[in-house]
Design a protein around this motif. Structure first.
Motif, mmCIF file in Angstrom:
data_model
loop_
_atom_site.group_PDB
_atom_site.id
_atom_site.type_symbol
_atom_site.label_atom_id
_atom_site.label_comp_id
_atom_site.label_asym_id
_atom_site.label_seq_id
_atom_site.Cartn_x
_atom_site.Cartn_y
_atom_site.Cartn_z
ATOM 1 N N ALA A 1 40.393 50.607 29.871
ATOM 2 C CA ALA A 1 39.301 49.973 29.733
ATOM 3 C C ALA A 1 38.657 50.337 28.100
ATOM 4 C CB ALA A 1 38.151 50.485 30.590
ATOM 5 N N PRO B 1 42.259 38.568 26.677
ATOM 6 C CA PRO B 1 42.398 39.382 27.827
ATOM 7 C C PRO B 1 43.758 40.035 27.977
ATOM 8 C CG PRO B 1 42.337 37.148 28.271
ATOM 9 C CD PRO B 1 42.336 37.138 27.048
ATOM 10 N N GLY C 1 40.205 41.308 32.855
ATOM 11 C CA GLY C 1 41.003 41.836 34.084
ATOM 12 C C GLY C 1 41.418 40.458 34.578
ATOM 13 N N PHE D 1 40.982 48.147 26.096
ATOM 14 C CA PHE D 1 40.492 46.560 26.064
ATOM 15 C C PHE D 1 39.419 46.584 25.219
ATOM 16 C CE2 PHE D 1 37.210 44.200 28.219
ATOM 17 C CZ PHE D 1 37.748 42.812 28.112
ATOM 18 N N THR E 1 36.564 45.650 33.219
ATOM 19 C CA THR E 1 37.682 44.918 33.511
ATOM 20 C C THR E 1 37.893 45.020 35.095
ATOM 21 O OG1 THR E 1 38.856 47.387 33.399
ATOM 22 C CG2 THR E 1 39.060 45.765 31.398
#
Length: 324
Positions: free
Chosen positions: A128, A297, A261, A131, A151
């Protein structure tokens, strides 16, 4: 306390960093160029990972995804990995989270050092965090000083960034910066907001408990086709998430919430209830707060993990966080 954060990549020599994003059901591999923010992939860059498989099966799947890149020996690898995980030591601590149970206690770094083509080092980064770092650099969180990332997939991942630094301590974030540690009506949040929770809730509500579980994508397709049960399940799940995260968005004074996600493939269905429940908390009304899907993503976790490695600084999840 101020944490160290990855330096901006400007001025780095043109070198490609091999990176992996290990999810609950898949592994994605890519070669990352931090001078341009480009990610190079191959036809074999995304491979399924059996979340309930044996340790050997899971390690083999991750290694196969990595080997598909064709990266030569002597490379340092950056791996975005979900928790619970000892990122410094490379030890898995998955227990009671619906995935990777067989890896508990396994030295994943040692296993991958043996499976990959003589890597020089392997750096693990919370997925995370990776991300949101990627989205903050080149995606939906770009330009935001205070950003939150969620996510949604086999579980709920989260990250809080202040001026590019991960924050996981202090009164403005949940314990350890982890939304998955929150509860709703006395139960873990992931019992209502996760791939397994959505699938199980739909099976119960639709009376299809005795047939193979529909995945979230199929449930979303049914909702678009007029299945009111499917729509109700997705709406409830996102409403629960909104109620859980809204107070923390306000405390953190976030200007953006970026959602990524696999579940975000149904953004047209999950965004409206999430936006309705979150609203715009009073402390955020003057900040121009926005709710956005991830701009990159698939690539963001790879970019963020590689950025941590290339910065030659302690990765954000290991650094001393600032209290904000």
């Amino acid at each position: 306390m101020t944490s160290r954060r990855p330096a901006r990549p400007a001025g780095l020599s043109a070198s490609w960093i091999p990176a992996l994003d290990v999810g609950g059901t898949h592994v994605t591999a890519g070669m990352v160029d931090l001078t341009t923010g480009q990610v190079r992939t191959t036809d074999a860059s995304r491979r399924p990972v059996p979340p309930n498989g044996s340790a050997e099966q899971i390690v083999d799947a991750i290694a196969e995804g990595a080997l598909g890149l064709g990266a030569g020996p002597g490379r340092s690898w950056a791996i975005a990995m979900p928790g619970p995980f000892d990122y410094e030591r490379g030890i898995a601590h998955f227990h009671g989270v619906g995935k990777f149970q067989s890896l508990y206690g396994l030295d994943l770094r040692a296993e991958l050092m043996a499976a990959l083509p003589r890597p020089s080092a392997i750096t693990f980064v919370n997925d995370a965090d990776a991300f949101l770092l990627g989205e903050h650099w080149v995606g939906a969180a770009r330009g935001h000083e205070r950003a939150v990332g969620i996510t949604l997939g086999s579980g709920v991942g989260s990250s809080f960034l202040a001026e590019g630094a991960v924050v996981d301590q202090g009164p403005t974030v949940p314990p350890q910066g982890r939304v998955d540690l929150l509860t709703y009506r006395g139960r873990p949040l992931e019992d209502a907001v996760s791939r397994r929770a959505i699938r199980a809730a739909y099976a119960r509500a639709s009376g299809l408990a005795d047939v193979p579980l529909a995945d979230v994508k199929e449930i979303a397709d049914r909702a678009r086709a007029g299945d009111l049960v499917a729509r109700r399940i997705l709406t409830r799940s996102m409403s629960v998430l909104g109620r859980a995260i809204a107070p923390w968005l306000a405390r953190f004074r976030a200007t953006v919430l970026v959602v990524g996600g696999s579940v975000t493939g149904s953004w047209d269905l999950i965004a409206p209830p999430l936006r309705t429940v979150i609203g715009v908390p009073r402390p955020l009304r003057s900040t121009g707060f926005v709710l956005l899907p991830a701009a990159r993503p698939v690539q963001a976790p790879l970019l963020g993990a590689a950025l941590c490695l290339a910065a030659e600084a302690t990765p954000p999840h290991l650094a001393r966080r600032r209290r904000r």
